[in-house]
Design an enzyme around this catalytic site. Structure first.
Site, PDB file in Angstrom:
ATOM      1  N   SER A 130      40.590  45.155  35.628  1.00  0.00           N
ATOM      2  CA  SER A 130      39.314  45.684  35.141  1.00  0.00           C
ATOM      3  C   SER A 130      38.384  44.643  34.546  1.00  0.00           C
ATOM      4  O   SER A 130      37.185  44.879  34.449  1.00  0.00           O
ATOM      5  CB  SER A 130      39.564  46.792  34.110  1.00  0.00           C
ATOM      6  OG  SER A 130      40.067  47.948  34.739  1.00  0.00           O
ATOM      7  N   SER A 181      37.270  48.317  36.040  1.00  0.00           N
ATOM      8  CA  SER A 181      36.456  49.287  35.348  1.00  0.00           C
ATOM      9  C   SER A 181      35.345  48.680  34.497  1.00  0.00           C
ATOM     10  O   SER A 181      34.423  49.392  34.086  1.00  0.00           O
ATOM     11  CB  SER A 181      37.341  50.174  34.475  1.00  0.00           C
ATOM     12  OG  SER A 181      37.964  49.436  33.453  1.00  0.00           O
ATOM     13  N   LYS A 224      31.603  47.249  26.673  1.00  0.00           N
ATOM     14  CA  LYS A 224      31.984  48.334  27.570  1.00  0.00           C
ATOM     15  C   LYS A 224      32.063  49.640  26.792  1.00  0.00           C
ATOM     16  O   LYS A 224      32.582  49.676  25.671  1.00  0.00           O
ATOM     17  CB  LYS A 224      33.342  47.972  28.176  1.00  0.00           C
ATOM     18  CG  LYS A 224      33.916  48.901  29.212  1.00  0.00           C
ATOM     19  CD  LYS A 224      35.269  48.320  29.650  1.00  0.00           C
ATOM     20  CE  LYS A 224      35.922  49.139  30.750  1.00  0.00           C
ATOM     21  NZ  LYS A 224      37.221  48.535  31.140  1.00  0.00           N
TER      22      LYS A 224
END
Length: 483
Positions: free
Chosen positions: A179, A155, A80
């Protein structure tokens, strides 16, 4: 699809070590799939192509000398774009850092490299890593590989989308309020929110103070629980965690709570949960419905007050004090997340003494959950009240069974309260909606038993007969023009 991009990480690791396939071939297959399909999905945002090729060549040369770097030798992975990567652009999803290149890797990236993994690139995430969708101010929107008109979640949305699309066999994400879990649920992949263990390092720009000290954790994502075990062994620094045997099904005691926070799940999720319960019972597990082991409202408020206090402490000086603090929480944040902002605003206004009182409440919650696991091995809940929803403005209403509901309502009660105690949570792919969207379940366990949770998760996964194949884009809705 190339066989190499549909293989599990465990299979790739074995085949590379056996010299059935080279690390260069594996890397090339994934780069080619990204080149072909990333314009549709927009999951990967920065590639590490040439350094990755050099690393793959070195991995093959090492094997020729009978040198094995570790359990991930030659296996590509992505992370990420919230995690710092030395020499590779890291934006933290903040426009000010659109071209920032860190000098050092986040500790988690260092561990994956030390285990022999090859950093392939970075994946998409929403602004400031705070949304259950994935709209990035620099890179644009990520799409769900199973339904391109739907969000992959957030996220860690690009993370889950990259796995589901076959762009990578392993991914590194982070979770504070769903997330890891929501994107895994929306995209049909697995994730581990590990036991909370101190502040999460490596996910913020170096000039910013680490004010978020609680609840946020980094965790592995993969298409199978076996692959989570492999990655978690590298991240936790213990090869033994990958070797914990799966318990016999007839020894597993599973408590199930079908609803949290008074928010019922949709009929598709109800069906998937019923089918999972039936499959686990057929496999010999003892399964019973039980209420949540804590007061969900109290846990929700605990989460929100800690988050509100810690996030506010990291804001620029004028925004940390009234009246601008009120504008942040009751203006901007409320427009995005509705009543959730009010809960967090109470945390923003806490005194230091009151903040420490909330941390005491968090510790009591953790003890309460651990006591629950004196009688149960696992606790299962939905991840959200619905599968992946179609793209929309953050804060726009959602629908459950045709009823319009506030944006945060189907997701927050299932993810924020459950994050507060800090125990490990496995997100397990469990089924599909009537229109083919993935549905996952959360599997919770006692603090510090992450390896045992993953071992039990393999048993649950086997009973569900989960298919880890990446998405076939010929069968997804939408087109390249829609992306």
């Amino acid at each position: 699809m190339s066989d190499l991009t549909s293989c599990s990480a465990s299979t790739l690791a074995r085949r590379i070590r056996a010299r059935e396939v080279s690390a260069v071939e594996v890397l090339t297959a994934h780069l080619e799939r990204i080149e072909r399909w990333n314009p549709v999905v927009n999951a990967t945002v920065t590639l590490n192509t040439e350094p990755a090729r050099a690393r793959a060549e070195a991995a093959d040369a090492a094997l020729a000398r009978d040198e094995v770097w570790g359990p991930l030798h030659g296996v590509p992975f992505t992370v990420k774009d919230q995690f710092s990567t030395a020499g590779l652009r890291t934006t933290y999803a903040l426009p000010h850092y659109a071209d920032f290149v860190p000098d050092a890797d986040a500790p988690q990236v260092t561990r994956l490299k030390a285990a022999g993994g090859i950093l392939l690139g970075k994946t998409n995430l929403p602004f400031a890593a705070y949304d259950w969708q994935c709209q990035n101010p620099t890179f644009g929107r990520a799409n769900n590989p199973w339904a391109l008109d739907a969000t992959p979640g957030g996220s860690s949305g690009g993370s889950a989308a990259a796995l589901a699309a076959g762009f990578t066999p392993l991914e590194l994400g982070a979770d504070v309020g769903g997330s890891l879990r929501v994107p895994a649920h929306f995209c049909g992949v697995a994730s581990l929110r590990p036991t909370e263990d101190g502040p999460l390092r490596g996910i913020r720009p170096p000039a910013r103070p680490a004010t978020v000290r609680h609840i946020a954790v980094a965790g592995p994502m993969a298409r199978t629980v076996r692959d989570l075990q492999l990655e978690w062994a590298a991240l936790s620094g213990s090869a033994d965690t990958a070797e914990v045997p799966a318990p016999a099904a007839d020894t597993l005691r599973i408590a199930v709570t079908p609803e949290l926070g008074g928010v019922p799940v949709d009929t598709n999720t109800q069906r998937v949960l019923r089918d999972a319960i039936g499959a686990w019972r057929d496999a010999g597990c003892s399964v019973a419905r039980r209420p949540a082991p804590f007061d969900v409202e109290d846990a929700f408020d605990t989460w929100a007050r800690i988050q509100g206090f810690e996030l506010t402490a990291g804001l620029p000086a004028p925004l940390r004090h009234t009246p601008f603090r009120q504008l942040v929480w009751h203006g901007y944040v409320r427009s995005q997340y509705g009543s959730l902002a009010g809960r967090m605003a109470k945390g923003a206004g806490l005194s230091p003494r009151a903040y420490f009182n909330v941390l005491d409440r968090k510790a009591t919650l953790a003890d309460t959950v651990d006591a629950f696991f004196d009688d149960w091995d696992l606790w299962v809940t939905p991840v959200a009240a619905l599968p992946a929803f179609t793209h929309r403005r953050t804060g726009a209403a959602l629908e459950i069974e045709g009823v319009s509901v506030p944006y945060a309502l189907p997701i927050a009660p299932y993810n924020c309260p459950t994050a507060a105690p800090g125990h490990p949570i496995l997100t397990l792919p469990a089924g599909r909606s009537s229109d083919g969207r993935p549905i996952g379940l959360q599997v919770h366990a006692r603090r510090g038993t992450d390896a045992n949770l993953l071992a039990a998760g393999r048993r649950l996964e086997a009973a569900l007969d989960h298919d880890p194949e990446p998405a076939s884009f010929a069968e997804t809705s939408g087109s390249e023009d829609d992306a």
